[in-house]
Design an enzyme around this catalytic site. Structure first.
Site, PDB file in Angstrom:
ATOM      1  N   LYS A  13      42.696  30.527  69.281  1.00  0.00           N
ATOM      2  CA  LYS A  13      41.845  30.464  68.082  1.00  0.00           C
ATOM      3  C   LYS A  13      40.404  30.815  68.422  1.00  0.00           C
ATOM      4  O   LYS A  13      39.763  31.593  67.727  1.00  0.00           O
ATOM      5  CB  LYS A  13      41.833  29.049  67.494  1.00  0.00           C
ATOM      6  CG  LYS A  13      43.050  28.629  66.745  1.00  0.00           C
ATOM      7  CD  LYS A  13      42.853  27.252  66.124  1.00  0.00           C
ATOM      8  CE  LYS A  13      43.098  26.149  67.070  1.00  0.00           C
ATOM      9  NZ  LYS A  13      42.363  25.286  67.701  1.00  0.00           N
ATOM     10  N   ARG A  87      43.330  20.422  59.877  1.00  0.00           N
ATOM     11  CA  ARG A  87      44.352  20.090  60.867  1.00  0.00           C
ATOM     12  C   ARG A  87      45.352  19.067  60.345  1.00  0.00           C
ATOM     13  O   ARG A  87      46.289  18.713  61.056  1.00  0.00           O
ATOM     14  CB  ARG A  87      43.666  19.509  62.101  1.00  0.00           C
ATOM     15  CG  ARG A  87      43.745  20.400  63.350  1.00  0.00           C
ATOM     16  CD  ARG A  87      42.988  19.671  64.411  1.00  0.00           C
ATOM     17  NE  ARG A  87      43.174  20.096  65.748  1.00  0.00           N
ATOM     18  CZ  ARG A  87      42.304  20.857  66.420  1.00  0.00           C
ATOM     19  NH1 ARG A  87      41.249  21.359  65.828  1.00  0.00           N
ATOM     20  NH2 ARG A  87      42.508  21.106  67.683  1.00  0.00           N
ATOM     21  N   ARG A 126      41.355  26.754  81.564  1.00  0.00           N
ATOM     22  CA  ARG A 126      40.212  27.149  80.724  1.00  0.00           C
ATOM     23  C   ARG A 126      38.884  26.548  81.192  1.00  0.00           C
ATOM     24  O   ARG A 126      38.798  25.345  81.442  1.00  0.00           O
ATOM     25  CB  ARG A 126      40.503  26.706  79.293  1.00  0.00           C
ATOM     26  CG  ARG A 126      39.379  26.934  78.329  1.00  0.00           C
ATOM     27  CD  ARG A 126      39.848  26.963  76.909  1.00  0.00           C
ATOM     28  NE  ARG A 126      40.473  25.732  76.441  1.00  0.00           N
ATOM     29  CZ  ARG A 126      41.029  25.599  75.244  1.00  0.00           C
ATOM     30  NH1 ARG A 126      41.072  26.615  74.416  1.00  0.00           N
ATOM     31  NH2 ARG A 126      41.560  24.450  74.890  1.00  0.00           N
ATOM     32  N   ARG A 161      36.664  21.354  79.917  1.00  0.00           N
ATOM     33  CA  ARG A 161      36.632  20.315  78.890  1.00  0.00           C
ATOM     34  C   ARG A 161      37.429  19.096  79.326  1.00  0.00           C
ATOM     35  O   ARG A 161      38.456  19.228  79.985  1.00  0.00           O
ATOM     36  CB  ARG A 161      37.229  20.855  77.589  1.00  0.00           C
ATOM     37  CG  ARG A 161      36.249  21.670  76.814  1.00  0.00           C
ATOM     38  CD  ARG A 161      36.886  22.484  75.720  1.00  0.00           C
ATOM     39  NE  ARG A 161      38.003  21.844  75.048  1.00  0.00           N
ATOM     40  CZ  ARG A 161      38.603  22.377  73.989  1.00  0.00           C
ATOM     41  NH1 ARG A 161      38.189  23.516  73.494  1.00  0.00           N
ATOM     42  NH2 ARG A 161      39.614  21.759  73.428  1.00  0.00           N
ATOM     43  N   ARG A 172      48.265  16.580  72.742  1.00  0.00           N
ATOM     44  CA  ARG A 172      47.708  17.407  71.663  1.00  0.00           C
ATOM     45  C   ARG A 172      48.809  18.231  71.013  1.00  0.00           C
ATOM     46  O   ARG A 172      48.806  18.440  69.812  1.00  0.00           O
ATOM     47  CB  ARG A 172      46.627  18.349  72.208  1.00  0.00           C
ATOM     48  CG  ARG A 172      45.408  17.619  72.705  1.00  0.00           C
ATOM     49  CD  ARG A 172      44.396  18.584  73.291  1.00  0.00           C
ATOM     50  NE  ARG A 172      43.700  19.288  72.247  1.00  0.00           N
ATOM     51  CZ  ARG A 172      43.212  20.527  72.367  1.00  0.00           C
ATOM     52  NH1 ARG A 172      43.378  21.187  73.492  1.00  0.00           N
ATOM     53  NH2 ARG A 172      42.577  21.091  71.391  1.00  0.00           N
TER      54      ARG A 172
END
Ligand code: AMP
Length: 215
Positions: A13, A87, A126, A161, A172
């Protein structure tokens, strides 16, 4: 134009938003980024938000809707990309109402898909630039920074993160399946859902631009 990007964790995204903004100049509304900005306040609210996010759970609808409303009403309206919002079905219903009160609507919901094992690598590898928000990944050649851990553009140190571990990813993902995936039906029933698989970034982006240019 208002575009909702709907996707499981780490489907791309953020990357697709970045490319769309560069090409079309949309305003980016990422509730994840807005929340991470709120964390820097370091007060009790920030502490509780951090706990929720690090556990891979969703922040309550009221907080999210207020963040989006404040951002929407302080931006000049020339087209928005909603990244990671809505969401939940509740958020989607409240969002439709919010936009309709502003004589506006969601024009398209782009459902970005990716196999779960690719999403996992994207998550655990990431690293992000805290300054320009560019996203890198240590597992993919074309996404590695030139100098390890330093942003190619800003020269600042890249950060991982707190919610990018495998354990949090699984949580998640489960939250996504339960709370967010029902939105696929929600937007399909409204006739505005478009699906794009994002294995190859360039191809996925091309497909999204084709969708937007044919709306
Ligand atoms: P993201 O950067 O979009 O992956 O969001 C990171 C985290 O922020 C999520 O795992 C949630 O804890 C929280 N979050 C972001 N957007 C929302 C939303 N629309 N509703 C509830 N929680 C959210």
């Amino acid at each position: 134009m208002n575009i909702v990007l709907l996707a499981p964790p780490a489907a791309g995204k953020g990357t697709m938003s970045e490319l769309l903004i560069k090409k079309y100049g949309f305003t980016h509304i990422s509730t994840g980024d807005l929340l991470r900005n709120a964390l820097s306040r370091n007060d009790e609210i920030a502490k509780s938000l951090k706990e929720t996010m690090d556990a891979g759970k969703l922040v309550d609808d009221e907080t999210i809707l207020k963040l989006v409303y404040d951002k929407l009403s302080s931006s000049d309206n020339k087209g928005f990309i909603f990244d990671g919002f809505p969401r939940t079905i509740n958020q989607a219903i409240a969002f439709d109402k919010m936009l309709s009160d502003m004589d506006n609507k969601v024009d398209t919901a782009i459902y970005i898909t990716v196999p779960k094992e690719v999403a996992l690598k994207r998550t655990t590898g990431r690293i992000t630039c805290p300054s320009c928000k560019r996203i890198y990944n240590i597992y993919f050649d074309n996404l590695r920074p030139k100098n390890s851990n330093i942003c190619d553009e800003c020269g600042v140190e890249l950060i991982k993160r707190g919610d990018d571990s495998e354990e949090v990813f699984e949580k998640r993902y489960a939250t996504y399946l339960k709370e967010t995936e029902p939105l696929v039906n929600y937007y399909q029933e409204k006739g505005i859902l478009k699906e794009v698989e994002n294995i190859n970034k360039e191809e996925a982006f091309r497909n999204i631009t084709t969708i937007l240019e044919n709306l």
